[in-house]
Design a protein around this motif. Structure first.
Motif, short mmCIF file in Angstrom:
data_model
loop_
_atom_site.label_atom_id
_atom_site.label_comp_id
_atom_site.label_asym_id
_atom_site.label_seq_id
_atom_site.Cartn_x
_atom_site.Cartn_y
_atom_site.Cartn_z
N ALA A 283 0.83 -1.20 0.00
CA ALA A 283 0.00 0.00 0.00
C ALA A 283 0.87 1.25 0.00
CB ALA A 283 -0.93 -0.01 1.21
N LEU A 284 1.95 1.23 0.78
CA LEU A 284 2.86 2.37 0.81
C LEU A 284 3.55 2.54 -0.54
CD1 LEU A 284 4.41 4.61 2.23
CD2 LEU A 284 6.00 2.86 3.09
N ALA A 285 3.96 1.42 -1.15
CA ALA A 285 4.63 1.50 -2.44
C ALA A 285 3.71 2.09 -3.50
CB ALA A 285 5.13 0.12 -2.86
N ILE A 286 2.45 1.67 -3.52
CA ILE A 286 1.48 2.20 -4.48
C ILE A 286 1.27 3.70 -4.25
CG2 ILE A 286 -0.92 2.08 -5.25
CD1 ILE A 286 -0.84 -0.91 -4.60
N TYR A 287 1.17 4.08 -2.99
CA TYR A 287 1.01 5.50 -2.65
C TYR A 287 2.19 6.30 -3.20
CZ TYR A 287 0.47 9.70 0.24
OH TYR A 287 0.34 11.00 0.67
N ARG A 288 3.40 5.80 -3.02
CA ARG A 288 4.59 6.51 -3.50
C ARG A 288 4.62 6.59 -5.02
NH1 ARG A 288 5.46 9.41 0.72
NH2 ARG A 288 6.29 8.28 2.54
#
Length: 379
Positions: A283-288
């Motif tokens: 989820a963090l990677a997609i946000y970034r």
């Protein structure tokens, strides 16, 4: 070469079969007592897996033949030397001590047989075969001990090599951790102090501004700076308290889009399919990835609009960010920017893929598997 127990048994079994066949050949050529030698050769099958059983069986058969036929056995008695060598080379300390006792018993039986046959008067002359047997046993014992020491030295050297590699790996990790700590402190000093200065100046500008529009602008600058400062501190402290540091994810994308709208980029979001739960790291990677894609659209796009599409499928999530570009932009160079390389790396980390298209529009398409992807170790 060190063989595992199964391989040792297979080699010894092959040796036993070969030796038994050789004894059969001697018997066919007229060699007397060949069956005694064949019986001794058959015990080779347990030579290294059960060295104690092998030694006792060989010496027992040889003693029985000596007492019955009153003479040494050829070629069977050669296996006595093999048994002594095996005990010295492969047996445990207790077994080796027992082997010495067994060897002493065999020598005693041999000397007793010589005395019974020739008497004490002819003992010196009749002792020559016994002396040869004893000398052979001593030599075989010495060679076996040398082989044991050589094998132990190789094992210890291999163990030392493994320990040295582990020590070097541990030192490398410690050095990397220390360097990361130093960089974290430097980044904190630079970014945190800089962002704090920006926030203070924005608050001061809002306080002295008389008009509503500048005050609203300074307010957005202050809020953006505070959000960035919280995120920087959270990232730098993630290693210390990973369970207490909140990380942005899919649910924070709307706030992200609102920030870009305040900066002048109108983002049209579309969600398709049924939303699924994501691992926090993904989820963090997609946000970034979305953040980087929209930042590129804001800086290098030709218009004031961009589109974000999240296509939820049972096995994958496809994230697409599209924006218009100027006709004179070098698109081949744009696809190799550092931020886009980071997008590719984040996608590959979760076994996804990233596609960057640059034609009339600039599109960043990333596909994220949802079927429990295996995190690959970054090289």
């Amino acid at each position: 070469m060190v063989l595992v127990p199964r391989a040792r048994w297979q080699v010894d079994a092959a040796s036993a079969v070969f030796a038994v066949v050789a004894c059969l050949g001697l018997g066919a050529s007229g060699q007397p007592d060949w069956y005694w030698s064949a019986a001794m050769a058959a015990t080779l099958v347990v030579r290294r897996t059960l060295p104690w059983v092998f030694a006792v069986a060989v010496m027992g058969i040889s003693c029985a033949h000596l007492l019955i036929d009153d003479r040494l056995l050829f070629p069977g008695d050669l296996l006595l030397l093999v048994a002594v060598y095996t005990l010295a080379s492969h047996a445990s300390a207790r077994t080796r001590h027992g082997g010495l006792v067994t060897g002493g018993v065999y020598v005693g039986v041999l000397l007793l047989q010589i005395v019974i046959d020739d008497g004490m008067q002819d003992f010196p002359r009749s002792f020559s075969p016994a002396a040869l047997v004893i000398a052979g046993m001593i030599a075989a014992w010495a060679v076996g001990l040398l082989e044991r020491h050589r094998r132990d030295a190789l094992t210890e050297a291999e163990r030392g090599r493994v320990l040295a590699e582990r020590d070097a790996e541990a030192r490398t990790r410690v050095a990397a951790y220390e360097e990361r700590e130093r960089m974290s402190n430097d980044i904190h000093d630079v970014l945190a102090h800089t962002l704090t200065g920006i926030i203070v100046q924005a608050e001061s500008g809002r306080a002295v501004s008389a008009e509503d529009e500048p005050r609203e602008l300074f307010t957005r600058i202050s809020e953006t700076g505070r959000a960035a400062l919280r995120e920087v501190r959270g990232l730098l402290a993630a290693d210390e308290n990973p369970d207490t540091q909140p990380s942005p994810g899919i649910e924070d994308v709307d706030d992200l889009l609102e920030g870009f709208e305040h900066a002048g980029l109108d983002v049209q979001r579309a969600d398709r399919g049924v939303r699924a739960d994501l691992m926090p790291g993904m989820a963090l990677a997609i946000y970034r990835v979305i953040q980087e894609s929209l930042t590129n659209a804001l800086r290098h796009g030709s218009g004031q609009t961009a589109s974000l599409t999240l296509d939820w499928e049972p096995e994958a999530l496809t994230v697409t960010v599209v924006n218009a570009v100027e006709h004179d932009v070098d698109l081949s160079a744009a696809t190799n920017r550092r931020g886009l390389s980071g997008i590719r790396r984040r996608s590959a980390l979760y076994e996804g893929r990233a596609e960057i298209r640059a034609d009339d529009e600039f599109a960043v398409v990333t596909v994220w598997p949802l079927a429990s992807p295996t995190l690959r170790e970054a090289s």
